[in-house]
Structures are given as structure tokens and as C-alpha cells.
Design a protein around this motif. Sequence first.
Motif, PDB file in Angstrom:
ATOM      1  N   LYS A 104      40.023  53.522  60.937  1.00 18.84           N
ATOM      2  CA  LYS A 104      41.485  53.448  60.933  1.00 18.84           C
ATOM      3  C   LYS A 104      42.024  53.405  59.508  1.00 18.84           C
ATOM      4  O   LYS A 104      41.333  53.001  58.575  1.00 18.84           O
ATOM      5  CB  LYS A 104      41.960  52.204  61.694  1.00 18.84           C
ATOM      6  N   PRO A 107      49.278  54.935  58.744  1.00 18.35           N
ATOM      7  CA  PRO A 107      49.872  56.252  59.012  1.00 18.35           C
ATOM      8  C   PRO A 107      50.764  56.697  57.856  1.00 18.35           C
ATOM      9  O   PRO A 107      51.817  57.298  58.064  1.00 18.35           O
ATOM     10  CB  PRO A 107      50.668  56.009  60.291  1.00 18.35           C
ATOM     11  N   HIS A 123      53.260  59.476  59.316  1.00 25.12           N
ATOM     12  CA  HIS A 123      52.840  60.043  60.595  1.00 25.12           C
ATOM     13  C   HIS A 123      53.564  59.409  61.776  1.00 25.12           C
ATOM     14  O   HIS A 123      53.818  58.202  61.802  1.00 25.12           O
ATOM     15  CB  HIS A 123      51.329  59.855  60.779  1.00 25.12           C
ATOM     16  N   GLU A 169      45.345  51.844  51.705  1.00 21.30           N
ATOM     17  CA  GLU A 169      45.642  52.385  53.035  1.00 21.30           C
ATOM     18  C   GLU A 169      44.532  52.109  54.042  1.00 21.30           C
ATOM     19  O   GLU A 169      44.735  52.279  55.244  1.00 21.30           O
ATOM     20  CB  GLU A 169      45.817  53.908  52.936  1.00 21.30           C
ATOM     21  N   ILE A 205      46.009  53.460  62.180  1.00 24.91           N
ATOM     22  CA  ILE A 205      45.809  54.438  63.249  1.00 24.91           C
ATOM     23  C   ILE A 205      44.428  55.082  63.084  1.00 24.91           C
ATOM     24  O   ILE A 205      43.840  55.027  62.004  1.00 24.91           O
ATOM     25  CB  ILE A 205      46.905  55.523  63.233  1.00 24.91           C
ATOM     26  N   GLN A 207      41.427  57.407  62.215  1.00 23.45           N
ATOM     27  CA  GLN A 207      41.263  58.295  61.067  1.00 23.45           C
ATOM     28  C   GLN A 207      41.137  59.759  61.478  1.00 23.45           C
ATOM     29  O   GLN A 207      41.357  60.651  60.671  1.00 23.45           O
ATOM     30  CB  GLN A 207      40.004  57.872  60.299  1.00 23.45           C
ATOM     31  N   THR A 210      43.905  62.123  60.448  1.00 20.23           N
ATOM     32  CA  THR A 210      44.483  61.886  59.134  1.00 20.23           C
ATOM     33  C   THR A 210      44.249  63.094  58.238  1.00 20.23           C
ATOM     34  O   THR A 210      43.136  63.590  58.160  1.00 20.23           O
ATOM     35  CB  THR A 210      43.829  60.651  58.479  1.00 20.23           C
ATOM     36  N   TRP A 230      52.533  64.986  60.775  1.00 18.85           N
ATOM     37  CA  TRP A 230      52.835  64.311  59.517  1.00 18.85           C
ATOM     38  C   TRP A 230      54.124  64.858  58.922  1.00 18.85           C
ATOM     39  O   TRP A 230      54.360  66.068  58.938  1.00 18.85           O
ATOM     40  CB  TRP A 230      51.698  64.485  58.517  1.00 18.85           C
TER      41      TRP A 230
END
Length: 442
Positions: A104, A107, A123, A169, A205, A207, A210, A230
Motif C-alpha cells: 500500500k 493515493p 487518485h 508515501e 491504497i 500499490q 499506482t 489519477w
Amino acid sequence: MRGIAVLTLAGVLMLAGLAEAATPISREARLQDLAQVRAEYLPKEMAFTPTTRAAAEARLKTLEARAGRLTPSDLLVGLAEVAALADNAHSGVRYHTPEALPDKRLPLRLIWFPDALVVARAHGDAADLAGARVLAVEGLSPDALYGRVRVLLGGKELDRKKRVTELIESEGVLKSLGVAQDADALTLRLRLADGRKVTRRIAMIPQAFTPTAEFERLWAPQALAGETGWTPALKPDAVPLYLRDADRPFRLETTPVGLYLQFRSNSDEDGFPIADFLKAAEARIAADKPANLIVDLRFDIGGNLLTTLDFMRKLPSAMAGRTYLLVGPYTFSAGIVSAAALEKSGGDRVVIVGDEVGDRMRFWSEGDNVRLANSKLALRYTNGQWDLGAGCAGEPACLDHFINVNPVSLEPDVRAPLTAKAWLAGRDPGMEAVMRLIGTRP
């Protein structure tokens, strides 16, 4: 992604947290990884001084004592602290396998500018945060937050800020540092693009969806391959020249003030042989005989310095007028050597515009990765020394004689940093400064 024939890249130094594993790794497995670090990483990392090596060994001993209680993010943070004691931007923790990626992440994708920490992409439900300035994370101002996370990285402050956002992050990292209460959510205070201030509790959130990219690619709003859901801070159709064609590593453009050459790499990229670009650039310069040349290395994060070394040395003599060299914190590794070669060759005919480059003039690179058997993390050690400012002849593992670009200074003649204010407004302070120097209205 990019070739590493001589210098390693900033872009492959992608630091990230590990997810809190569903199945805990045993104490024995942790000790096995730590023993690997002690036997295979510490002896090979030449950027340590005797004092910092002793401190790294002591930090590793502390991790060994806690081996049975280390979460994945505890291990990552601990090993990052060990490697950061070398205080060298080319050294540190990396991941090279999906097994080492965090499950995770926030976002959000953050960029640390000289004047602000900004949400470059957001996101899903967090989409309204795109373009927001981060005022606090877990109650800490950006400056205070940096004071806590800087221990995870070595090198210049400008480069640490560039790379540390990925750690901020990542799940569990701030908790392991004692900054956050929870591993999987952070509280942020932000000022939105419309001026409103909001406080949000933002959950991590998965990964899997991402967007992944080198740090500099997040500046450009164009969608990445496979990116869905995104929202970028900037509009893709309203960006300055340096952010256009974001996935082209080399660019050649005619502008009202001169010929513009942009390098984002010093190596062949997929579908973009660098030798072909250099030939095209040489032919264009010979045919057009431009009055001015603008060489933009602000996002040249490196690669194989030998591909561009001779080209950079010859550029100033191919010009009747001046060469304007744009550099900044993302100019790194072979990108710094390219800038040094151009500056030394051109002397007073080269005008440096922008900000400080991303590494010191004296640094260690080369080396290889030690891949840990259980956590799948890797530690990059370095064993080749450079000193572009004064030279390191006679010192251990000195590589200066390969390129002979020292002594040189890359301090800007004209300061024009890429600030959050300028980026969000779609402006380019560097090109504006060049236009003023040439005598054209920006």
C-alpha cells in the motif's frame, strides 16, 4: 530501464517501504538478511569514513538485537539509516523485485520544490488534492517532517528531498520513524488550488495500480503507461517547453531565441537510440548555425556518461554565440558530468542558468547491489570516486582520469530555480532568464 555503463542513476535509486506482511518473517530470516548486510554490504561500501562505518556497524547491531520484533517497514527504515550514514547519494536501499514493493501507498504523488511540498498527482476520492500544497503531515510542517526523514538518505539536501517523498508515501515508514500513529493512514493539512485549507485523514491504497516512474517524470502531467484514475496537478495541453513530450528522453526544438536541446538521459532508451539523436543534433547545428544554443540538463538523471562526453565537449566550439546550460536538482550522475564537460570546454562562452545540481562535486558511484535473501530488499554499495571540483588523483578508487573535466564549478551564473509557484502557473523561470539574457521579452 537506463543503461549503467559508467555511472549509476538516481532514477534506479527508488526507495520504498515494505508492506506489513500478512505472514511475519521469522527472527532467523531477519538475522540472515542482517548478516548478509554485515558480510557483503558494509565491507564493500567505500563512501563510509572510519567514523560513519563504525556508526553503521552500531546501527546494524541494534537491528540484530531487535530482529524478532522488526516489521518490514522497521527493517527498511533501519537499513536505510545504515546506508544513509555513508552520506552518498548513489548509495542506499533499493528494491528490484515486486516481492519487495509495498502493498500500500498513499493515493498521492508528492514533489518537494524549493518553496513547497506539492501534490503532483492524486487518485480517486483524493482527486481534489491535485495541485495542493502540503502544510503539515501528522502535525509536522514540511521542514519539521524533513528533519525527521532525512536520516533515511545520503547526499545533498536537494537530492534527499527529491527522493524522500517516495518513502513518506509508503506504508509503515513514518510509523517506524515515530512520526505517525498508524502504518496505513496519514493526516495531512493542505491548501487546495483554490486557496481553501483542509485537513484529511488519507488511507493508503493498494500499490497494484499506482503509477510508477522516475521522480522527474511526475512533473509532467501526461498519463504514464497503464495509468488510470489519477488526476495530475497540471493540464497536459498547457505546459512549458521543458515538460512537453514527457516520454521522449532526448529532444531538439527550434525556439525564437535559439536551438533547444533537452537530455533526460545519457543512455539508449526503448525506441530512442542516443547515438541517432546526437547525429541529428550535430547535423541541425551545422545546417542552421543558430545564434544561441540552450542545453537543458535539468532532468538528466544520468546513464552512461561516455555516450555524450565528446558531444558535450564539442558543443561550445560549434557555436558562434553563447551556450546557455540549464541545470537543477534533478541533474544527477552522468548528467552532472555532461554539464561539467560542457562548462569546462566552453569556459566564458557557457552561461549556467538554474539551480544547484543534485549531487556534490565529490561523490562515490559505480558498485553493485547486495540483494537480501528474505526481505528481497537490496543495498547499493559504491566503489568508484569522483571529484569534479578539485580532482581525487592519488586517492582510493579515483576515476577522474577517465573523463578529465575537473576543475569545474557548476554554480549557476544566473539563479532561476523551478519553484512550485512557477510550476503550478505553467512557467519556466530558466527559459525566461535565458530570454532576458539574450534580450527577448519572456
